[in-house]
Design an enzyme around this catalytic site. Structure first.
Site, mmCIF file in Angstrom:
data_model
loop_
_atom_site.group_PDB
_atom_site.id
_atom_site.type_symbol
_atom_site.label_atom_id
_atom_site.label_comp_id
_atom_site.label_asym_id
_atom_site.label_seq_id
_atom_site.Cartn_x
_atom_site.Cartn_y
_atom_site.Cartn_z
ATOM 1 N N GLU A 293 29.997 17.394 -7.565
ATOM 2 C CA GLU A 293 30.704 17.680 -8.844
ATOM 3 C C GLU A 293 29.907 16.830 -10.035
ATOM 4 O OE1 GLU A 293 32.878 19.309 -12.027
ATOM 5 O OE2 GLU A 293 32.703 19.893 -9.828
ATOM 6 N N TYR B 297 16.047 16.705 -8.978
ATOM 7 C CA TYR B 297 16.401 17.333 -7.749
ATOM 8 C C TYR B 297 15.380 18.055 -7.077
ATOM 9 C CZ TYR B 297 21.008 16.664 -9.894
ATOM 10 O OH TYR B 297 22.151 15.977 -10.610
#
Length: 160
Positions: free
Chosen positions: A82, A130
């Site tokens: 999240e 990422y």
């Protein structure tokens, strides 16, 4: 150092949730209270989990908050991340990568086959980070949400 969060970490995690929301230009959208976060993480039926990153002096400098999802195609659980946040002063110190690495270890140890999350399209530093650790954008999928009035209408709380 990366470790599972404890109830004593809730105030710091909550403060960082607000810092993240401010960075994402959405602080006014934070409705959760510190008590709600404590209940979600450490109540009678925890629905979410968290890990924290500590610097050499023991100060909490980042967190990852996650919950389980399930893949009908793979037939096993996965982790949905999240929030991942590292305080600006600690960025570049490897804490974000270490937090993601710990969640990947949880996946491997428990037989989960997927670790996934969403990132804002404008957040280039996060996207670059990422991709540098091997994550790939799922280009054929868009995220949808029902909230507020639309959720209430569809859920029968307000007239369609």
């Amino acid at each position: 150092m990366i470790r599972e969060a404890t109830v004593g970490d809730v105030p710091e995690i909550y403060a960082m949730v607000r810092e993240l929301a401010e960075y994402e230009k959405a602080l006014d959208e934070v409705r959760a209270s510190e008590e709600q976060l404590r209940e979600a993480l450490f109540g009678a039926r925890p629905a979410a989990f968290a890990h924290v990153a500590q610097d050499g002096g023991g100060k909490v400098v980042g967190f990852a908050l996650w919950f389980l999802n399930f893949s009908t195609w793979r037939g096993v659980h996965g982790i949905y991340l999240e929030d991942l946040y590292v305080r600006p002063a600690a960025r570049g110190g490897g804490y974000g990568k270490a937090l993601l690495g710990e969640l990947a270890r949880v996946c491997v140890a428990r037989g989960y086959e997927r670790l996934e999350w969403s990132v804002l399209k404008w957040n280039r530093p996060a996207i670059d980070f990422y991709e540098a650790v091997g994550a790939r954008r799922q280009g054929e999928w868009d995220v949808y949400q029902l909230t507020d009035e639309a959720l209430g209408r569809l859920g029968g709380a307000t007239p369609l």
